[in-house]
Every structure is written in C-alpha cells, then in structure tokens.
Design a protein around this motif. Structure first.
Motif, PDB file in Angstrom:
ATOM      1  N   ASN A   9       0.821  -1.211   0.000  1.00 16.20           N
ATOM      2  CA  ASN A   9       0.000   0.000   0.000  1.00 16.20           C
ATOM      3  C   ASN A   9       0.856   1.263   0.000  1.00 16.20           C
ATOM      4  OD1 ASN A   9      -2.317  -1.516   0.067  1.00 16.20           O
ATOM      5  ND2 ASN A   9      -2.527  -1.392   2.284  1.00 16.20           N
ATOM      6  N   GLU A  46       5.928  10.604 -16.265  1.00 21.21           N
ATOM      7  CA  GLU A  46       4.779   9.738 -16.540  1.00 21.21           C
ATOM      8  C   GLU A  46       4.183   9.117 -15.278  1.00 21.21           C
ATOM      9  OE1 GLU A  46       8.459   7.156 -17.631  1.00 21.21           O
ATOM     10  OE2 GLU A  46       7.837   9.244 -17.875  1.00 21.21           O
ATOM     11  N   HIS A  47       4.931   9.112 -14.164  1.00 18.66           N
ATOM     12  CA  HIS A  47       4.425   8.572 -12.897  1.00 18.66           C
ATOM     13  C   HIS A  47       3.995   9.666 -11.929  1.00 18.66           C
ATOM     14  CE1 HIS A  47       5.444   4.527 -13.965  1.00 18.66           C
ATOM     15  NE2 HIS A  47       6.734   4.790 -14.068  1.00 18.66           N
ATOM     16  N   ASP A  48       4.143  10.927 -12.332  1.00 19.25           N
ATOM     17  CA  ASP A  48       3.785  12.038 -11.459  1.00 19.25           C
ATOM     18  C   ASP A  48       2.299  11.952 -11.111  1.00 19.25           C
ATOM     19  OD1 ASP A  48       4.276  14.329  -9.987  1.00 19.25           O
ATOM     20  OD2 ASP A  48       3.674  15.649 -11.634  1.00 19.25           O
ATOM     21  N   GLY A  49       1.973  12.105  -9.841  1.00 21.13           N
ATOM     22  CA  GLY A  49       0.597  11.981  -9.380  1.00 21.13           C
ATOM     23  C   GLY A  49       0.322  10.623  -8.777  1.00 21.13           C
ATOM     24  N   ASP A  50       0.961   9.567  -9.290  1.00 19.05           N
ATOM     25  CA  ASP A  50       0.793   8.220  -8.735  1.00 19.05           C
ATOM     26  C   ASP A  50       1.817   7.927  -7.646  1.00 19.05           C
ATOM     27  OD1 ASP A  50      -1.319   7.612 -10.462  1.00 19.05           O
ATOM     28  OD2 ASP A  50       0.053   6.945 -12.029  1.00 19.05           O
ATOM     29  N   PHE A  51       3.047   8.434  -7.837  1.00 16.39           N
ATOM     30  CA  PHE A  51       4.131   8.167  -6.888  1.00 16.39           C
ATOM     31  C   PHE A  51       4.750   9.481  -6.422  1.00 16.39           C
ATOM     32  CE2 PHE A  51       3.908   4.428  -9.665  1.00 16.39           C
ATOM     33  CZ  PHE A  51       3.744   3.434  -8.719  1.00 16.39           C
ATOM     34  N   CYS A  52       5.246   9.502  -5.172  1.00 16.09           N
ATOM     35  CA  CYS A  52       5.824  10.723  -4.617  1.00 16.09           C
ATOM     36  C   CYS A  52       7.344  10.673  -4.575  1.00 16.09           C
ATOM     37  CB  CYS A  52       5.267  10.996  -3.223  1.00 16.09           C
ATOM     38  SG  CYS A  52       5.650   9.741  -1.984  1.00 16.09           S
ATOM     39  N   ARG A  69       4.133   5.348  -3.219  1.00 22.01           N
ATOM     40  CA  ARG A  69       2.852   5.785  -3.759  1.00 22.01           C
ATOM     41  C   ARG A  69       2.501   7.172  -3.219  1.00 22.01           C
ATOM     42  NH1 ARG A  69       1.235   1.299  -6.283  1.00 22.01           N
ATOM     43  NH2 ARG A  69       1.790  -0.698  -5.369  1.00 22.01           N
ATOM     44  N   ASN A  70       1.827   7.954  -4.031  1.00 22.71           N
ATOM     45  CA  ASN A  70       1.459   9.311  -3.664  1.00 22.71           C
ATOM     46  C   ASN A  70       0.162   9.272  -2.863  1.00 22.71           C
ATOM     47  OD1 ASN A  70       1.651  12.024  -3.488  1.00 22.71           O
ATOM     48  ND2 ASN A  70       0.874  12.455  -5.523  1.00 22.71           N
ATOM     49  N   SER A  71       0.311   9.070  -1.556  1.00 23.59           N
ATOM     50  CA  SER A  71      -0.821   9.033  -0.636  1.00 23.59           C
ATOM     51  C   SER A  71      -0.312   9.452   0.733  1.00 23.59           C
ATOM     52  CB  SER A  71      -1.414   7.622  -0.561  1.00 23.59           C
ATOM     53  OG  SER A  71      -0.517   6.759   0.104  1.00 23.59           O
TER      54      SER A  71
END
Length: 92
Positions: A9, A46-52, A69-71
């Motif tokens: 997660n 291309e992963h910006d927004g999904d991963f930090c 993960r970006n959460s």
C-alpha cells in the motif's frame, strides 16, 4: 539490527535481478544495517501523481528500488525512511 517494513500500500518494491527489475509482492522487510548507499530522486513525469518518490537502496548483497505511492500513508513512510537515513548521515 534496524529494520523497516514496506507494505504494498505504501510502495512498489522492485529488486534488481541482474539485467531487469522484478516486482516483489507482499510486505518487504529491510535490514538497514546492511545499507551501503541510498539515493532518492523525483519520480519520472509519466508517474507524477501516482508516486511521490523513487528511492534506490544499495544493500551489501542486493539493490532494491522503491516507488513510494502518492498518498498520505506513502508520504509518511517515505518521510520516515528519509528521516532515518538523515539521522544516520546517509545522504539522499
């Protein structure tokens, strides 16, 4: 020994298996006493927004890549790892 647990997660974990990267499912425990080098870099566009963050940990016998993960949970885990590495004077 100092261990950190990375759950699916929080981050996608990939182990460098010679020529390719293989994703590792499930909880992943890292013995930080075997840490040789740590590198943190911004995620690819291309992963910006999904991963930090994209973190590469070079251990004595293996290299692991963590795509956090970006959460809120992922960001806290990334911050905890960065804080530990800073305390140990391991540059990111």
């Amino acid at each position: 020994m100092s261990f950190i647990c990375i759950t699916p997660n929080v981050a996608m974990v990939r182990m460098n298996a010679r020529e390719h990267l293989e994703e590792i499912p499930g909880d992943f425990y890292i013995n930080l006493d075997t840490l040789v080098e740590a590198r943190m870099r911004p995620v690819r566009e291309e992963h910006d927004g999904d991963f930090c963050a994209d973190v590469l940990l070079v251990m004595e016998n293996k290299t692991h890549e963590f795509l956090f993960r970006n959460s809120p949970a992922g960001n806290k885990a990334k911050e905890t790892l960065a804080h530990y590495l800073n305390e140990q004077s391991i540059n990111l």
